[in-house]
Design a protein around this motif. Structure first.
Motif, PDB file in Angstrom:
ATOM      1  N   ILE A   1       1.032  -1.080  -0.105  1.00  0.00           N
ATOM      2  CA  ILE A   1       0.046   0.044   0.030  1.00  0.00           C
ATOM      3  C   ILE A   1       0.849   1.259   0.096  1.00  0.00           C
ATOM      4  N   ALA A   2       2.083   0.926   0.559  1.00  0.00           N
ATOM      5  CA  ALA A   2       3.020   2.099   0.602  1.00  0.00           C
ATOM      6  C   ALA A   2       3.685   2.183  -0.466  1.00  0.00           C
ATOM      7  N   THR A   3       3.141   2.812  -1.764  1.00  0.00           N
ATOM      8  CA  THR A   3       3.824   3.012  -2.855  1.00  0.00           C
ATOM      9  C   THR A   3       3.476   4.541  -3.329  1.00  0.00           C
ATOM     10  N   ALA A   4       4.567   5.307  -3.483  1.00  0.00           N
ATOM     11  CA  ALA A   4       4.322   6.701  -4.169  1.00  0.00           C
ATOM     12  C   ALA A   4       4.097   7.556  -2.922  1.00  0.00           C
ATOM     13  N   TRP A   5       2.993   7.384  -2.547  1.00  0.00           N
ATOM     14  CA  TRP A   5       2.456   8.544  -1.367  1.00  0.00           C
ATOM     15  C   TRP A   5       3.426   8.847  -0.211  1.00  0.00           C
ATOM     16  N   PRO A   6       4.230   7.633   0.159  1.00  0.00           N
ATOM     17  CA  PRO A   6       5.007   8.184   1.343  1.00  0.00           C
ATOM     18  C   PRO A   6       6.068   9.409   0.965  1.00  0.00           C
ATOM     19  N   ALA A   7       6.200   9.567  -0.450  1.00  0.00           N
ATOM     20  CA  ALA A   7       6.961  10.833  -0.744  1.00  0.00           C
ATOM     21  C   ALA A   7       6.629  11.735   0.034  1.00  0.00           C
ATOM     22  N   ALA A   8       5.250  12.307   0.342  1.00  0.00           N
ATOM     23  CA  ALA A   8       4.988  13.496   1.078  1.00  0.00           C
ATOM     24  C   ALA A   8       5.664  13.209   2.209  1.00  0.00           C
TER      25      ALA A   8
END
Lengths: 172, 83, 247
Positions: free
Chosen positions: C207-214
């Protein structure tokens, strides 16, 4: 080693010492390779720019002074030219007057001379005519003598004739 | 009295939960700091940069106590000093 | 899931199923002074950060050496960094800036690169207490060296017994609290960021793909930059205090 997060033990001391060495090495490298050269370069550049600006300012000042001087000189040249022209004009005027006066004088002299000459010529011509008449008269007289007329009559005749000629003809 | 490991771990988890309550203080403090900074910017919009940097510095220092709480919680959960 | 998700995460090496891991692991050990000490993953990351900084310094040096009269490209970045650091140090320390500019600049570069090294997948070296303690101890030594140098022994003693003689122990505790709070602040900030990121990646899995960039932007970049600034600012303020109250 057990995975560790935080412990107050010898390992912590060891880590701290290693870190101090690391930051010391970093300090040396960064000082010698980054901070000091870049600061020196920046300072050099600002010095150079300041010098350039100063030079430009000085050049501008010089140019201004030069321009002022040239303008001054130009103005004075104008004035000088004006003066020279006016002097020349004055001189020319004077010359003209003198030349005119001289010409007038000359003309007067020429006229006078011409008059004198004419007078002289007149006199000469009159004399010539007189002598011619005398000669003529003599010739006539000779002829008269030949035609036996005495000398006294002859002389009175000549005188009479001369007087007549002189008074009536030449004075008219 | 002897406690087994699981009991200590459970108590540590409770302790960790209690420790992060320390986050309340910095939250309030940072909120006050941000509010005053906003008021300051409203009064003097020209000093926005200075106000912001001072606010961030103060908030970062004030955040420390909350972080101590978080730190204790992390210690209790992961280093398990009491086991 | 025998005893709770977080606790099983802590035993990452034992339980192969979970990959939450923000611990420090040993790489190899050696004996010194009769103690077994480990070269850990922190030291590996520290070495990488050092190499990055040294490489940057060497590249900057080369760019400076072959710089023409008009600065271009990389040199502009170098100048920007150096001028920014110098400006910050100057505004914080005033006339004392020149003596400490290099150390503070190095400190800033090191802490900043360390803090944001989470972005390139390293475990930030500053999330190890050994690293921040060393930095805080250096600050502590600087403070007290300058205190003794500029205020002399009498001034230091007078400062210790500030309102009254019996306040000396409290003042001493206050002095000792400075490096402790400095190091713990930086350490706890970066560690909490690392821990939260590890929990996000470990617990949420795919689930933790791309959005943890924030989250990376907040925990690594923003928090890292702020804490770097705070550490350097506090160091400069303390040192300046130690020098400045002389006159």
């Amino acid at each position: 080693m057990e995975p560790r997060l935080f412990d107050l033990d010898f390992q912590l001391l060891h880590d701290a010492v290693l870190m101090m060495i690391a930051i010391f090495v970093l300090l040396l490298v960064a000082s010698n390779k980054l901070f000091n050269p870049v600061r020196k370069m920046l300072k050099d550049r600002s010095d150079r720019i300041a010098k350039n600006i100063e030079d430009a300012e000085k050049d501008k000042e010089d140019a201004k002074a030069l321009k002022l001087e040239y303008e001054d000189r130009l103005k004075s040249i104008d004035k000088e030219a004006e003066q020279i022209l006016s002097e020349a004009r004055a001189k020319a005027l004077k010359n003209e007057e003198s030349i005119l006066a001289k010409a007038r004088e000359d003309a007067q002299a020429i006229i006078e001379r011409a008059n004198k000459e004419a007078e002289l010529e007149k006199q000469r011509v009159a004399d010539e005519v007189k002598t011619e008449m005398v000669n003529l008269a003599s010739v006539l007289a000779g002829k008269v003598v030949k035609a036996n007329v005495d000398t006294s009559v002859q002389d009175s005749l000549i005188d009479e004739t001369l007087k007549e000629i002189g008074e009536s003809t030449w004075l008219s | 009295m002897e406690f087994n490991e699981n009991f200590i771990l459970g108590c540590s988890a409770i302790g960790a939960g209690l420790a992060v309550i320390a986050g309340i203080g910095p939250g309030i403090g940072q909120g006050i700091a941000a509010g005053h900074a906003a008021a300051a910017v409203g009064r003097n919009p020209g000093a926005k940069g200075d106000v912001t940097s001072t606010m961030l510095l103060g908030q970062a220092v004030a955040e420390t106590t909350g972080l101590y709480g978080l730190f204790i919680a992390l210690m209790l959960l992961f280093v398990k000093p009491l086991v | 899931m025998g005893h709770g998700i977080l606790l099983s995460a802590a035993e990452a090496e034992a339980s192969a199923g979970s990959d939450i891991d923000f611990m420090i692991h040993g790489v190899f050990s050696y004996e010194i002074f009769g103690q077994t000490v480990w070269i850990t993953t922190t030291h590996v990351c520290l070495l990488i950060v050092m190499l990055i900084i040294i490489g940057f310094c060497l590249a900057a040096n080369r760019a400076v050496k072959k710089a023409g009269t008009v600065p271009t490209g990389f040199l502009n970045v170098v100048e920007l960094i150096v001028e920014m650091l110098d400006g910050m140090i100057k505004s914080a320390m005033g006339s004392n800036a020149t003596k400490f500019a290099n150390y503070i600049g190095t400190l800033f570069l090191f802490i900043f690169i360390s803090n944001i090294s989470g972005l390139i997948g390293l475990r930030p070296p500053t999330a190890d207490y050994g690293v921040t303690l060393a930095l805080a101890l250096i600050t502590f030594c600087m403070i007290h060296f300058n205190k003794f140098k500029y205020q002399h022994v009498s001034g230091v003693i007078k400062g210790l017994c500030d309102p009254w003689v019996f306040w000396a122990p409290i003042n001493i505790i206050g002095d000792i609290a400075v490096p402790v709070s400095l190091s713990l602040r930086l350490f706890a900030n970066i560690l909490s960021g690392t821990a939260i990121m590890a929990l996000v990646y470990g617990l949420l899995g795919w689930i933790a793909t791309a959005w943890p960039a924030a989250l990376h932007i907040y925990f690594d970049l923003f928090s890292g930059a702020i804490q770097t600034y705070v550490f350097c600012m506090l160091t400069m303020t303390y040192v300046n205090d130690a020098i400045g109250s002389e006159s």
